[in-house]
Structures are given as structure tokens and as C-alpha cells.
Enzyme design. Structure first.
Site, PDB file in Angstrom:
ATOM      1  CG  PHE A  97      -2.252   0.577   1.000  1.00  0.00           C
ATOM      2  CD1 PHE A  97      -3.161  -0.407   0.564  1.00  0.00           C
ATOM      3  CD2 PHE A  97      -2.571   1.788   1.003  1.00  0.00           C
ATOM      4  CE1 PHE A  97      -4.523   0.036   0.243  1.00  0.00           C
ATOM      5  CE2 PHE A  97      -3.867   2.242   0.696  1.00  0.00           C
ATOM      6  CZ  PHE A  97      -4.871   1.553   0.357  1.00  0.00           C
ATOM      7  CD  GLN A 132      -5.320  11.069   3.143  1.00  0.00           C
ATOM      8  OE1 GLN A 132      -5.939  10.216   3.232  1.00  0.00           O
ATOM      9  NE2 GLN A 132      -3.872  10.748   3.318  1.00  0.00           N
ATOM     10  CG  HIS A 189      -9.323   9.938  -3.625  1.00  0.00           C
ATOM     11  ND1 HIS A 189      -9.463  10.115  -4.983  1.00  0.00           N
ATOM     12  CD2 HIS A 189      -8.710   8.838  -3.339  1.00  0.00           C
ATOM     13  CE1 HIS A 189      -8.882   9.000  -5.600  1.00  0.00           C
ATOM     14  NE2 HIS A 189      -8.363   8.286  -4.554  1.00  0.00           N
ATOM     15  CG  LEU A 229     -12.534   7.435  -3.884  1.00  0.00           C
ATOM     16  CD1 LEU A 229     -12.198   8.862  -3.391  1.00  0.00           C
ATOM     17  CD2 LEU A 229     -12.436   6.483  -2.774  1.00  0.00           C
ATOM     18  CD  GLU A 237      -4.919   6.902  -5.591  1.00  0.00           C
ATOM     19  OE1 GLU A 237      -5.204   5.920  -4.521  1.00  0.00           O
ATOM     20  OE2 GLU A 237      -4.737   8.133  -5.210  1.00  0.00           O
ATOM     21  NE  ARG A 284      -5.022   8.668  -2.352  1.00  0.00           N
ATOM     22  CZ  ARG A 284      -5.787   8.110  -1.531  1.00  0.00           C
ATOM     23  NH1 ARG A 284      -5.994   8.645  -0.409  1.00  0.00           N
ATOM     24  NH2 ARG A 284      -6.308   6.866  -1.693  1.00  0.00           N
ATOM     25  CG  HIS A 341     -10.297  10.007   1.237  1.00  0.00           C
ATOM     26  ND1 HIS A 341     -11.852   9.584   1.169  1.00  0.00           N
ATOM     27  CD2 HIS A 341      -9.683   9.126   1.340  1.00  0.00           C
ATOM     28  CE1 HIS A 341     -11.473   8.214   0.940  1.00  0.00           C
ATOM     29  NE2 HIS A 341     -10.271   7.971   1.271  1.00  0.00           N
ATOM     30  NE  ARG A 366      -6.461   8.499   6.601  1.00  0.00           N
ATOM     31  CZ  ARG A 366      -6.640   7.361   5.592  1.00  0.00           C
ATOM     32  NH1 ARG A 366      -6.594   6.014   5.936  1.00  0.00           N
ATOM     33  NH2 ARG A 366      -7.291   7.641   4.497  1.00  0.00           N
TER      34      ARG A 366
END
Lengths: 86, 597
Positions: free
Chosen positions: B119, B240, B242, B252, B255, B286, B353, B398
Site C-alpha cells: 500500500f 486529506q 482524494h 470516489l 486510483e 495524490r 476524504h 495519513r
């Protein structure tokens, strides 16, 4: 009669709240349109179906609306179609 | 109005992952525990978390918590407190394995261990190479987690108050927390929940923005309630975003769409990412993609009649590829943008987000405030965990999969602290003040009696548009300054909201008006904190704090290596130091460095 009327009001209010808040934004948006366009015209049998749909897991309901999962009960098709078109 | 009083050992507000994990700790210890939730627990927004939960189990690649701690500190752009980050990363394996024992259906390796995936931002050996650290249950990790925790709570006799909305904290003259007031939605009746301990786990407030991936329920209730009660809010300027939410809806677009070859285009059809990131183009990180999109829009190259979005184009991909490799994206585009992405591009904007800031806590889950020279003095009887809290492990940004870990670790630790305090006898049931429900009753009475006021929807929309324009993903000094004044005016307007329906039973309009009070607190905290922080750090990026040799990435450690504290009372700011010292004496601090990937 009055008691029955009260009960119906409570039931509609409860369903409206259940329909308006979900775990997923996708469902929140679709149901907001659905509530605006259709909710006040739903009859008792449609409300009963709505209650069954709202008892499903949100992820399953979303997949059903997207057509990736079949409706388990043929009676649900009409409302799911309305939601999809909302 | 009659106010019923109910007494518990502990009351937990919120039944998402953090609330359920805390509740389990208390109920299993035999404490009488009430959990309040606006919706049925498995309808909480935790369900939407798909990515997984981070833990350095090392099942798929070599790993250890030191590397995870490094990644998290670096991800936080050094604003995270290193004691809390050490605590979280060290506890990760324990809470994940516990969850496995609760019946969580994690994906498995061939030899039966929990399968782990890579990740973004998670690495081996202090940033050297990607690591497989995310534990997932297919694409339903949050959902499976909630179900496992809910079933366990039912077994432990946790008492749920479903469709109850918390209204205000009850504090005595010493500042101790004695419980909350709450409204039962079905009847509109107000109750006092009198308790030894109050735990907030109410999630984030992403609905302050016009474009948000958050579900409608994320109205920052606990954060707003805490602010009204005089608790400062920490680091609220850090949100944060997106890059690709559907314009106007927020839903959303993963990605993966750009991974499969999706291209971002401006009004002229230009592939603008070639100018901003010549190598990675649309696959840049991002924050780079989001800022480039905003620059295009701000410079007049946006799409649509208001030039307020850009396009995500996948029309060059074959329909078979779209159907096979990007399932669900076509439905989302058709439902929420009204376009079939096989034939036309999808309008997208950077979308809010996740809330990094919140109610200040320590790693034990105790809410802490400055008092008598101590910047982190615990508030007696008050605890918080999850997105509503700021421990602070995410700092200025985060890492993916650290949010589910946060709610497990700090849900549990807040529960453990409450149980320890309960058993030691220090958690007493203190006398309620005579006016315990007064503030809540006054708010309801004001709303019911308001004449000639404004609609809740109009005020909420004004707030959301102001926040999107003035405190979005890329920030400008003049816009921030103007935004502070605008939000102050909107906050004033929110004190005169009016609802047409004054009935008590299932009055959704009243609930939304009360939620707006909480959103307004969060929006004010965000924009005032953001305007004041004259540097770029993590998710807070200012046009007037660019990347220079003296200040890499625009970060100014000399003046701004500190946590913001915003107080609702007086709309004022204070600051407290970042804790760069890990929890254990034998663990070295992660030294300040430029954040590059």
C-alpha cells in the site's frame, strides 16, 4: 383509528430516516433523490418492500442497484429499478 | 420538557469501528456500557473503508514495527506525536490477530496466514522498498471488521441506543465530564446519560466540504460537541483530499482508473499532467495531482459552464477493458455524473476524504487539554478514539490503511484506560449540576421558536462552498483570509436557522439543524487554523510557502513544528509542542528530514 394513524406516521418517519443515512455516500445520494421524487407517493405495500431493502447490508444493496447482484426477491425489482433511475 | 436521566458506568458515542472496539473492552470487563448511535452500528461509515488495516506481521514480506513507525512519522510530515505512533505500530499485530480470533475473514496466504498487500507510503527498511503490510478481507475490510466487532459486543451485553443523537457534553465546575445529553429520534425526547466515563468515537466531519467522499452521516458531531464544551480542537487545518471525486457528487473514482490508463484533461482537452509531472504524469502522487487540477481550474482552464472541474478520460480504453478491469466505475459515472465513460470523460474534482485533526488525546485515549502549564492535562472522565480524535498519529497526512489501525488501537486503548480507572476507583460517578440539560434544551427551544430565520440547507451549502473554495486542497493567503470572514458570517447565520416542521417524531429537519451546529464548529476550526499556519506541511499546502532550499516542501520547522489548538470560545488559537520523543526510552526519535518518496 388515531392510534393506527400515529403508527403510520412513525413508520414513515422511521423509514425516511433509514433511507436517508447509509454507510456509503453512493446510497445517500441515490436515496436523497428517491425520497424527493417518490417517497410521499409510496403505498403500504411499497413501504413494506422499502423496509426489506433497507434491512439489507449497504454493500449488497448497492451491488443490487448496480445490477451486479440479483434481487433475492422478485417483489424488490420495482423499487430497485426506481432507485437506479433516481 | 421532561428530561429522563439514565445512569451507566460508561457511555460511548458512536458505533463505528472505534466505538465498538472501545465498547467491547468495557463490556467484557463487566462495566455497564451504553453505546449511542444515529444509525444501526453496521451502517457506520467504517463500512466504506476497503483498503485494509496495516500491521507489520511480516507474513508476505519481511517487516517490523520500527519500519512502520518510520513510515507513519514521515507520512505525518513529522507533525505526528512519536510516542503515540510507536504505541500504534507496536500494538498493530495484537489488535489484528485479536480481530482474526473474533472471526474477521481476512484473506489468506497458501499456508493459512493472513495475506498482506502493498500500500502507498508503506516501506521496508526505512523507505527503501515497498512492503506488504495491509491486511484485508477482499474489498470489504471495514464491513467485515464492523460485523465481527458488533457480534462480539452483542455477546458481551453492550447496550445499544440506536437512532439516538448525542447533543452536548455535561461538565461540572471543575471541568470534569459527567456524560452527555442525547435525543431519541423516534420521540424527540431528551435524556441525560449520566456516566463515570464518556468515550467519543463519532468519526470525521468531511461534510464540511462541498465535495466530499464522506457519507451524509459524517457531520463531526463529537468534534462539534467537544468544541462547544470548551475542549480545543487539534490540527484541524489538516484534511486529506482524494484527486478524483465525481464533480458535484463526491463519489470516489479509484486510483486504479488512472492505473489502467485514465488521463486527466482540461477544457482544451490537454493532458495537463504532462506539464506538472513529466515522468509520472497522471500517476503522480495524490497531492501533486490534486494541486495540478486546482491550478488548472484556478487559471481558467477548468471544464463545464462554471469551469470548476477537469475531466478523467478513459474513452480510449476498450469497452472490454473498462468492464473487466474497472468494474463499478461505469455505474458510478452513469449514476453520479450522468455520462457513460465508454463514450465521454468523467468530470472530477479533488475531494475531501479524511480528517487528520480532532479532539486532542494521548495514546491512552484520554482527552487532553492545556492546564496549569501542562499542555496535555487529561480531562477527567473524557476519552476519544478514531477519526474524531487526534492522538496524534496521522499528523499532517495519513497513510492509507492506518485509519482502520487507528480505530482498533485507540478504540482498545481508550477502553483499557477506562477499565483501569474504573477498577482503581478513580472513576467516580460525580453529581450532576442542576442545569445539566440546559444548554441542549435551549438549543432545541431556539430552533423551535425561530421566526424569520434561514433554511438549514442554504446555510450548510454556503458553508460547504466556502470551505471548498477557500480552504481546499491548495491554499492561498488571500482566499484563506477572505474565507475566515465569510465563515464567521455563516456561523452567525447558523444561529438563526429555522425549520418548518416542529413535530417531535422522527423530525429529520431538526436532526439536520443540530448536525449543522457541529459542522459549523469544525469548519470554523479548519479555516481559522489553516489561515494562521504560514507554512506548507503534509496535506496543508500554501501557494505562499513553496519548496525552497531553506524550507524543503515549504515546511518551516523553526516556526511551525507545533500542534494547533482552536477554541470555539472566542474563535481563538493556541499551540502546543509536537512530541518527537517515542514512548520507550530505548527507541530512537525519527529525526526531521525532507518528506520525499
Amino acid at each position: 383509528m388515531e392510534a393506527k394513524g400515529d403508527k403510520a406516521v412513525i413508520n414513515r418517519g422511521r423509514l425516511r430516516w433509514h433511507a436517508s443515512r447509509h454507510a456509503l455516500l453512493e446510497l445517500d445520494i441515490l436515496f436523497r433523490r428517491f425520497l424527493d421524487e417518490h417517497f410521499d407517493r409510496l403505498d403500504d405495500s411499497q413501504l413494506a418492500v422499502l423496509e426489506e431493502l433497507l434491512a439489507l447490508e449497504d454493500l449488497d444493496l448497492w451491488e443490487m442497484i448496480c445490477g451486479r447482484r440479483e434481487c433475492r426477491d422478485a417483489r424488490w425489482n420495482g423499487l430497485v429499478e426506481l432507485l437506479r433511475a433516481s | 420538557m421532561n428530561v429522563t436521566k439514565r445512569t451507566f458506568d460508561a457511555v460511548i458515542v458512536g458505533a463505528g469501528g472505534a466505538g465498538l472496539r472501545a465498547a467491547l473492552q468495557l463490556s467484557e470487563a463487566g462495566m455497564r456500557t451504553a453505546v449511542l448511535s444515529k444509525v444501526f452500528p453496521t451502517r457506520s461509515h467504517t463500512v466504506a473503508a476497503q483498503g485494509g488495516v496495516a500491521a507489520s506481521l511480516g507474513n508476505s514480506t519481511e517487516d517490523n514495527w520500527h519500519w512502520h513507525m518510520y513510515d507513519t512519522v514521515k507520512g505525518s510530515d513529522w507533525l505526528g506525536d512519536q510516542d503515540a505512533i510507536e504505541f500504534m505500530c507496536r500494538k498493530a499485530n495484537e489488535v489484528v490477530i485479536e480481530l482474526e480470533h473474533f472471526g474477521m475473514p481476512f484473506d489468506r496466504t497458501d499456508n493459512g496466514k493472513i495475506y498482506q498487500r502493498p500500500f502507498g507510503g508503506h516501506s521496508q527498511n526505512y523507505g527503501q522498498s515497498p512492503v506488504m503490510r495491509s491486511c484485508a478481507a477482499a474489498d470489504r475490510t471495514g464491513h467485515a471488521m464492523l460485523h465481527a466487532l458488533y457480534q462480539r459486543n452483542v455477546r458481551a451485553n453492550t447496550q445499544f441506543f440506536v437512532e439516538w443523537m448525542a447533543l452536548d457534553l455535561i461538565r461540572n465546575s471543575a471541568g470534569d465530564i459527567l456524560g452527555v445529553t442525547a435525543m431519541e429520534m423516534e420521540t424527540g425526547e431528551i435524556s441525560i446519560f449520566h456516566s463515570r466515563a464518556t468515550v467519543f468515537a463519532t468519526g470525521g466531519a468531511g461534510r464540511i466540504y462541498y465535495s466530499s467522499t464522506n457519507a451524509f452521516i459524517n457531520t463531526g458531531d463529537g468534534v462539534g460537541i467537544a468544541a462547544r464544551a470548551g475542549i480545543p480542537l487539534e490540527d484541524m487545518e489538516f484534511w486529506q483530499f482524494h484527486p478524483t471525486g465525481v464533480a458535484g457528487a463526491g463519489v470516489l473514482i479509484t486510483e486504479g482508473v488512472r492505473g489502467e490508463g485514465g488521463i486527466l484533461r482540461n477544457a482544451a482537452g490537454e493532458r495537463f499532467m504532462e506539464r506538472y509531472a513529466p515522468n509520472l504524469k497522471d500517476l503522480a502522487s495524490r497531492d501533486v495531482v490534486s494541486r495540478s487540477m486546482v491550478t488548472e481550474i484556478n487559471e481558467g482552464r477548468g471544464c463545464g459552464p462554471d469551469k470548476d472541474h477537469v475531466m478523467l478520460d478513459i474513452t480510449h480504453l476498450s469497452p472490454e477493458t473498462i468492464m473487466k478491469r474497472l468494474p463499478g466505475i461505469r455505474e458510478i459515472a452513469i449514476q453520479f455524473a450522468g455520462v457513460d465513460p465508454i463514450k465521454a470523460p468523467i468530470p472530477v474534482v479533488p475531494t475531501c476524504h479524511y480528517q487528520m485533526g480532532g479532539i486532542p488525546t494521548n495514546y491512552k485515549g484520554q482527552v487532553v487539554v492545556p492546564k496549569d502549564g501542562n499542555p496535555n492535562s487529561p480531562v477527567q472522565g473524557f476519552y476519544a478514539a478514531g477519526e474524531c480524535a487526534c492522538a496524534s498519529v496521522h499528523g499532517a497526512n495519513r497513510l492509507g490503511t492506518n485509519s482502520l489501525l487507528d480505530l482498533l488501537v485507540f478504540g482498545k486503548s481508550s477502553g483499557e484506560t477506562v477499565v483501569a480507572d474504573f477498577k482503581s476507583g478513580s472513576l467516580t460517578l460525580k453529581d450532576l449540576p442542576a442545569d445539566a440539560a440546559e444548554a441542549s434544551l435551549a438549543r432545541i427551544a431556539r430552533l423551535d421558536g425561530q421566526k424569520g430565520g434561514e433554511g438549514v440547507h442554504d446555510v450548510r451549502l454556503a458553508m460547504q462552498r466556502t470551505m471548498q473554495k477557500h480552504a481546499g486542497v491548495f491554499r492561498f493567503a488571500d482566499l484563506l483570509k477572505e474565507g475566515v470572514s465569510k465563515m464567521a458570517e455563516i456561523a452567525d447565520r447558523s444561529k438563526r436557522t429555522e425549520i418548518g416542521d416542529k413535530s417531535k417524531v422522527w423530525n429529520t429537519a431538526r436532526i439536520e439543524a443540530l448536525e449543522l451546529d457541529n459542522l459549523i464548529e469544525v469548519a470554523q476550526a479548519t479555516i481559522v487554523s489553516a489561515e494562521a499556519r504560514k507554512e506548507s506541511r503534509g496535506a496543508h499546502v500554501r501557494d505562499d510557502a513553496p519548496d525552497t532550499a531553506q524550507r524543503p516542501n515549504g515546511r518551516d520547522d523553526q516556526n511551525w513544528l507545533k500542534h494547533t489548538l482552536w477554541y470555539s470560545q472566542g474563535n481563538r488559537l493556541d499551540y502546543k509542542p509536537v512530541n518527537l520523543k517515542p514512548m520507550s526510552p530505548d527507541v530512537e526519535s525519527i529525526a526531521l528530514a525532507k518528506r520525499t518518496y
